[in-house]
Write an enzyme that holds these catalytic residues in place. Sequence first.
Site, PDB file in Angstrom:
ATOM      1  N   SER A 154     -54.518  -7.750 -43.292  1.00 39.84           N
ATOM      2  CA  SER A 154     -55.452  -7.871 -42.177  1.00 39.84           C
ATOM      3  C   SER A 154     -54.823  -8.653 -41.018  1.00 39.84           C
ATOM      4  O   SER A 154     -53.787  -8.253 -40.507  1.00 39.84           O
ATOM      5  CB  SER A 154     -56.752  -8.520 -42.668  1.00 39.84           C
ATOM      6  OG  SER A 154     -57.813  -8.267 -41.782  1.00 39.84           O
ATOM      7  N   ASP A 161     -59.207  -2.498 -45.192  1.00 42.65           N
ATOM      8  CA  ASP A 161     -58.628  -3.829 -45.357  1.00 42.65           C
ATOM      9  C   ASP A 161     -58.181  -4.088 -46.793  1.00 42.65           C
ATOM     10  O   ASP A 161     -58.965  -3.978 -47.736  1.00 42.65           O
ATOM     11  CB  ASP A 161     -59.676  -4.864 -44.943  1.00 42.65           C
ATOM     12  CG  ASP A 161     -59.090  -6.231 -44.657  1.00 42.65           C
ATOM     13  OD1 ASP A 161     -58.235  -6.677 -45.424  1.00 42.65           O
ATOM     14  OD2 ASP A 161     -59.496  -6.850 -43.656  1.00 42.65           O
TER      15      ASP A 161
END
Length: 255
Positions: A44, A156
Amino acid sequence: MLPHKKYKTGLVLSGGGARGFAHLGVVKALNEKGIRCDIISGVSAGAIAGAYLASGFRPDQIYDLLASQDIMKISKMQLPKDGLLKLTGLKKYLQSHIPFTDLKDLPIPLMVAVTNLNKARVEYHDRGPLADLVLASASIPVLFSPVVINGDQYVDGGVYDNLPVQPIYKDCKKIIAVNISPVYEEGRFENILKIATRVFHLGVAKSTRNWGEKVDLLIQPPGVEKHDILRTKHIREMFDGAYLYTRKLLADVIL
């Protein structure tokens, strides 16, 4: 005989949205101490910072490049078909700054953690389309639309692993990890974005804690948890705070 380690020092960067500017402050302090990483593992926000660092940018340079980019400027609101926001600008921003299209070509090896929605698993990539994989790694479910790579939908990597120590654990003599998503008690959550973000962080807290205990140095800059992961209003404060905290921490640590 002890097994041979490919790398002297590995750096692990957690997810955390706009708090990723704290990563840059930490790395600046590490570099001033003479500590350079031989491989980076990021997810991320950590994958975004890692991509720039692995390309050869200095922390201050990265700060200057990204400081003007509020997450809402590089995101586009949409009808919630597969996400409330679409990261339309981030991919172009990465491609305009980083002169590498494939992870395998980076000067410093970079491992990017992503979640394969179709196959229900975390994947760690050190080769493949750089911009797409970093974009996927930063796409928090519900908040952002999945990224399609080779026919599969990716989101993610923090869904499974928000502190990706695992993929480099056996290859490094020493590992420094930076966690910018500590979970503490909080007050009221006034909107769906903050609720979704909180649920996401709660879901990965145990894995983050377990892997954080296995590294040689875990850096958790104090105060980052009070900042909204979708706003860049306090990025200077996060950068400077993480830098000063790490400088002080390293004065008492032998690596």
